[in-house]
Design a protein around this motif. Structure first.
Motif, PDB file in Angstrom:
ATOM      1  N   PRO A   9       0.305  18.563 -25.769  1.00 47.37           N
ATOM      2  CA  PRO A   9      -1.000  19.221 -25.625  1.00 47.37           C
ATOM      3  C   PRO A   9      -0.813  20.658 -25.129  1.00 47.37           C
ATOM      4  CG  PRO A   9      -0.901  17.117 -24.419  1.00 47.37           C
ATOM      5  CD  PRO A   9       0.495  17.514 -24.757  1.00 47.37           C
ATOM      6  N   ALA A  10      -1.377  21.607 -25.848  1.00 49.29           N
ATOM      7  CA  ALA A  10      -1.193  23.020 -25.480  1.00 49.29           C
ATOM      8  C   ALA A  10      -2.480  23.799 -25.749  1.00 49.29           C
ATOM      9  CB  ALA A  10      -0.032  23.605 -26.269  1.00 49.29           C
ATOM     10  N   ALA A  11      -3.618  23.138 -25.543  1.00 51.54           N
ATOM     11  CA  ALA A  11      -4.897  23.777 -25.884  1.00 51.54           C
ATOM     12  C   ALA A  11      -5.675  24.259 -24.662  1.00 51.54           C
ATOM     13  CB  ALA A  11      -5.757  22.799 -26.696  1.00 51.54           C
ATOM     14  N   GLY A  12      -5.077  24.129 -23.482  1.00 55.19           N
ATOM     15  CA  GLY A  12      -5.798  24.501 -22.256  1.00 55.19           C
ATOM     16  C   GLY A  12      -5.855  26.011 -22.059  1.00 55.19           C
ATOM     17  N   PHE A  13      -6.638  26.430 -21.061  1.00 56.19           N
ATOM     18  CA  PHE A  13      -6.829  27.869 -20.808  1.00 56.19           C
ATOM     19  C   PHE A  13      -5.778  28.472 -19.879  1.00 56.19           C
ATOM     20  CE2 PHE A  13     -11.233  26.938 -22.194  1.00 56.19           C
ATOM     21  CZ  PHE A  13     -11.343  27.939 -23.153  1.00 56.19           C
ATOM     22  N   GLY A  14      -5.026  27.634 -19.189  1.00 54.40           N
ATOM     23  CA  GLY A  14      -4.010  28.149 -18.277  1.00 54.40           C
ATOM     24  C   GLY A  14      -4.593  29.042 -17.205  1.00 54.40           C
ATOM     25  N   THR A  15      -5.700  28.593 -16.608  1.00 51.05           N
ATOM     26  CA  THR A  15      -6.402  29.470 -15.650  1.00 51.05           C
ATOM     27  C   THR A  15      -5.564  29.774 -14.406  1.00 51.05           C
ATOM     28  OG1 THR A  15      -7.490  27.506 -14.784  1.00 51.05           O
ATOM     29  CG2 THR A  15      -8.740  28.814 -16.330  1.00 51.05           C
ATOM     30  N   ARG A  16      -4.678  28.827 -14.028  1.00 54.46           N
ATOM     31  CA  ARG A  16      -3.873  29.079 -12.822  1.00 54.46           C
ATOM     32  C   ARG A  16      -2.943  30.263 -13.017  1.00 54.46           C
ATOM     33  NH1 ARG A  16      -0.889  23.766 -12.218  1.00 54.46           N
ATOM     34  NH2 ARG A  16      -1.510  23.606 -14.390  1.00 54.46           N
ATOM     35  N   LYS A  26      -0.283  30.103 -22.294  1.00 58.60           N
ATOM     36  CA  LYS A  26       0.577  29.780 -21.141  1.00 58.60           C
ATOM     37  C   LYS A  26       1.897  29.170 -21.625  1.00 58.60           C
ATOM     38  CE  LYS A  26      -0.419  25.927 -18.890  1.00 58.60           C
ATOM     39  NZ  LYS A  26      -1.103  25.001 -17.963  1.00 58.60           N
ATOM     40  N   GLU A  27       1.792  28.347 -22.677  1.00 64.08           N
ATOM     41  CA  GLU A  27       2.960  27.622 -23.175  1.00 64.08           C
ATOM     42  C   GLU A  27       4.020  28.557 -23.757  1.00 64.08           C
ATOM     43  OE1 GLU A  27      -0.242  27.148 -24.048  1.00 64.08           O
ATOM     44  OE2 GLU A  27      -0.671  25.314 -22.912  1.00 64.08           O
ATOM     45  N   GLN A 103      -7.862  21.434 -30.909  1.00 64.33           N
ATOM     46  CA  GLN A 103      -8.883  20.859 -30.024  1.00 64.33           C
ATOM     47  C   GLN A 103      -9.926  21.972 -29.888  1.00 64.33           C
ATOM     48  OE1 GLN A 103      -7.788  20.474 -25.892  1.00 64.33           O
ATOM     49  NE2 GLN A 103      -9.213  18.812 -25.526  1.00 64.33           N
ATOM     50  N   ALA A 106     -11.830  22.706 -24.821  1.00 67.94           N
ATOM     51  CA  ALA A 106     -10.893  22.149 -23.833  1.00 67.94           C
ATOM     52  C   ALA A 106     -11.617  21.092 -22.995  1.00 67.94           C
ATOM     53  CB  ALA A 106     -10.339  23.255 -22.955  1.00 67.94           C
ATOM     54  N   LEU A 107     -11.702  19.881 -23.548  1.00 65.51           N
ATOM     55  CA  LEU A 107     -12.458  18.814 -22.878  1.00 65.51           C
ATOM     56  C   LEU A 107     -11.550  17.874 -22.091  1.00 65.51           C
ATOM     57  CD1 LEU A 107     -15.126  17.969 -25.633  1.00 65.51           C
ATOM     58  CD2 LEU A 107     -15.426  19.320 -23.547  1.00 65.51           C
ATOM     59  N   GLY A 108     -10.356  18.348 -21.769  1.00 65.49           N
ATOM     60  CA  GLY A 108      -9.471  17.560 -20.915  1.00 65.49           C
ATOM     61  C   GLY A 108      -8.249  17.032 -21.647  1.00 65.49           C
ATOM     62  N   PRO A 130       3.785  20.678 -21.626  1.00 66.96           N
ATOM     63  CA  PRO A 130       4.787  21.747 -21.721  1.00 66.96           C
ATOM     64  C   PRO A 130       4.965  22.585 -20.466  1.00 66.96           C
ATOM     65  CG  PRO A 130       2.805  22.296 -22.972  1.00 66.96           C
ATOM     66  CD  PRO A 130       2.638  20.893 -22.490  1.00 66.96           C
ATOM     67  N   ASP A 131       4.010  22.479 -19.515  1.00 63.45           N
ATOM     68  CA  ASP A 131       4.234  23.279 -18.299  1.00 63.45           C
ATOM     69  C   ASP A 131       5.120  22.558 -17.292  1.00 63.45           C
ATOM     70  OD1 ASP A 131       2.060  21.624 -18.134  1.00 63.45           O
ATOM     71  OD2 ASP A 131       0.654  23.165 -17.485  1.00 63.45           O
TER      72      ASP A 131
HETATM   73  P1  UTP Z   1      -3.139  21.776 -17.386  1.00 60.92           P
HETATM   74  O1  UTP Z   1      -4.339  21.457 -16.608  1.00 60.92           O
HETATM   75  O2  UTP Z   1      -1.859  21.955 -16.674  1.00 60.92           O
HETATM   76  O3  UTP Z   1      -3.342  23.107 -18.248  1.00 60.92           O
HETATM   77  O4  UTP Z   1      -2.963  20.708 -18.535  1.00 60.92           O
HETATM   78  P2  UTP Z   1      -4.495  24.141 -18.333  1.00 60.92           P
HETATM   79  O5  UTP Z   1      -5.821  23.485 -18.288  1.00 60.92           O
HETATM   80  O6  UTP Z   1      -4.191  25.001 -19.496  1.00 60.92           O
HETATM   81  O7  UTP Z   1      -4.176  24.997 -17.018  1.00 60.92           O
HETATM   82  P3  UTP Z   1      -5.040  25.360 -15.758  1.00 60.92           P
HETATM   83  O8  UTP Z   1      -5.167  24.074 -14.967  1.00 60.92           O
HETATM   84  O9  UTP Z   1      -6.351  25.899 -16.254  1.00 60.92           O
HETATM   85  O10 UTP Z   1      -4.209  26.393 -15.061  1.00 60.92           O
HETATM   86  C1  UTP Z   1      -1.697  20.250 -18.975  1.00 60.92           C
HETATM   87  C2  UTP Z   1      -1.497  20.517 -20.463  1.00 60.92           C
HETATM   88  O11 UTP Z   1      -2.564  19.973 -21.210  1.00 60.92           O
HETATM   89  C3  UTP Z   1      -3.110  20.941 -22.080  1.00 60.92           C
HETATM   90  C4  UTP Z   1      -2.748  22.290 -21.483  1.00 60.92           C
HETATM   91  O12 UTP Z   1      -2.638  23.270 -22.505  1.00 60.92           O
HETATM   92  C5  UTP Z   1      -1.426  22.015 -20.786  1.00 60.92           C
HETATM   93  O13 UTP Z   1      -0.324  22.241 -21.635  1.00 60.92           O
HETATM   94  N1  UTP Z   1      -4.571  20.730 -22.193  1.00 60.92           N
HETATM   95  C6  UTP Z   1      -5.352  20.654 -21.082  1.00 60.92           C
HETATM   96  C7  UTP Z   1      -5.123  20.627 -23.453  1.00 60.92           C
HETATM   97  O14 UTP Z   1      -4.408  20.676 -24.482  1.00 60.92           O
HETATM   98  N2  UTP Z   1      -6.477  20.470 -23.557  1.00 60.92           N
HETATM   99  C8  UTP Z   1      -7.287  20.394 -22.475  1.00 60.92           C
HETATM  100  O15 UTP Z   1      -8.519  20.240 -22.652  1.00 60.92           O
HETATM  101  C9  UTP Z   1      -6.702  20.498 -21.203  1.00 60.92           C
END
Ligand code: UTP
Length: 284
Positions: A9-16, A26-27, A103, A106-108, A130-131
């Motif tokens: 899974p690599a669809a998150g925003f990487g807000t941290r 982020k990935e 995705q 970003a629904l989790g 991947p993190d």
């Molecule tokens: P994380 O919570 O570590 O990533 O999720 P994030 O949401 O990108 O980062 P923060 O918390 O905002 O800093 C772990 C993995 O799951 C993916 C993220 O891309 C990350 O690789 N992920 C998370 C998804 O693919 N979709 C989501 O809706 C949430």
């Protein structure tokens, strides 16, 4: 059944990691000379995985390009006689069969994994976040696969966490099976020290039976509107056993700035060409 497929899974925003992740995934942040996601892909491949589905979103095309061929770059390196780089660039695109699924929101993490249902079909599969970067003699996901093969049930990888970390991880209620192996009785996402069942936290490697997809579909979004994989595993537990394994090796949370710095320094110290430079650093 042999585990051949993995989901990353690599669809998150990487807000941290903002502002670094405003316009780049982020990935794709680099630890020494490789993007984070390449560590997971190499770990999966060395554990016997052949097909990798990466869950992406808008703005993540750098990931697809990284694992694709780059004919212009390859012919440039060939003409310049840079054969080592050429070999490396080609190796990356030959690592595995890749598939990319979007995705849309970003629904989790649970929702992201559900996106891969058709790709996985009816077989067990691995999930690598991947993190999380692992430095282990036996690849971390291979350790999870071995436990899956022994017990025939889904597996989560665990680490011992301290009190403060109970607000960062999913925490399990364990029943010890043998040293390092636990059967999950219950689990809770980011409980905090008062509500944590134990000091065993779930980290970013999993092996799932395909039943996890039905469990995810039954999972309600949390207070932030996200479908958490921890909640889905809790539902899966009602149907079949799930095991936890205390992995052997080191792990870095490179999705967090401090963990990323630690990963970079420790992994660089293991490389002879960087070791002395780091050891010689003196802060005035
Ligand atoms: P994380 O919570 O570590 O990533 O999720 P994030 O949401 O990108 O980062 P923060 O918390 O905002 O800093 C772990 C993995 O799951 C993916 C993220 O891309 C990350 O690789 N992920 C998370 C998804 O693919 N979709 C989501 O809706 C949430």
């Amino acid at each position: 059944m042999r585990i051949r497929k993995a989901v990353i899974p690599a669809a998150g925003f990487g807000t941290r990691f903002l502002p670094a992740t405003k316009a780049q995934p982020k990935e794709m942040l680099t630890v020494i000379d490789k993007p984070l996601i390449q560590y997971s892909v190499e770990e999966a491949v060395s554990s016997g995985i052949e097909n990798i589905c990466v869950i992406i979103s808008r703005g993540k095309s750098a990931i697809e390009n990284h694992f694709d061929k780059n004919p212009e770059l390859e012919s440039f390196l060939e003409i310049k006689g840079k054969t080592d780089f050429l070999r490396e660039v080609r190796r990356i695109s030959d690592l595995a069969e890749f598939c990319y699924i979007r995705q849309k929101q970003a629904l989790g993490l649970g929702h992201a994994i559900l996106m891969a249902e058709k790709f996985i079909g009816d077989e067990p599969f691995a999930v690598l976040l991947p993190d999380d970067i692992f430095d282990c003699r036996i690849p971390a996901v291979q350790q999870a696969i071995s436990i899956y093969e022994e017990y025939g049930s889904s597996v989560v990888i665990l680490k011992r966490i301290n009190k403060e970390e109970t607000s960062k991880y999913g925490v399990i209620d364990p029943e010890k099976v043998k040293p390092g192996v636990f059967r999950l009785k219950d689990m809770i996402e980011k409980p905090g020290p008062e509500r944590a069942f134990s000091d065993l936290g779930i980290i970013g490697r999993y092996v799932f039976n395909p039943d996890i997809f039905d469990a995810i579909k039954k999972t309600k979004p949390d207070h932030r509107g996200e479908i958490q994989i921890t909640d889905a595993i809790k539902i899966l537990l009602e149907k079949e056993p799930v095991y936890g394994y205390l992995f052997k090796g080191r792990r870095y949370d490179a999705g967090d700035k401090a963990g990323y710095i630690k990963a970079t320094i420790e992994l660089a110290l293991k490389r002879p060409e960087f070791k002395k430079i780091i050891q010689d650093i003196k802060i005035e």
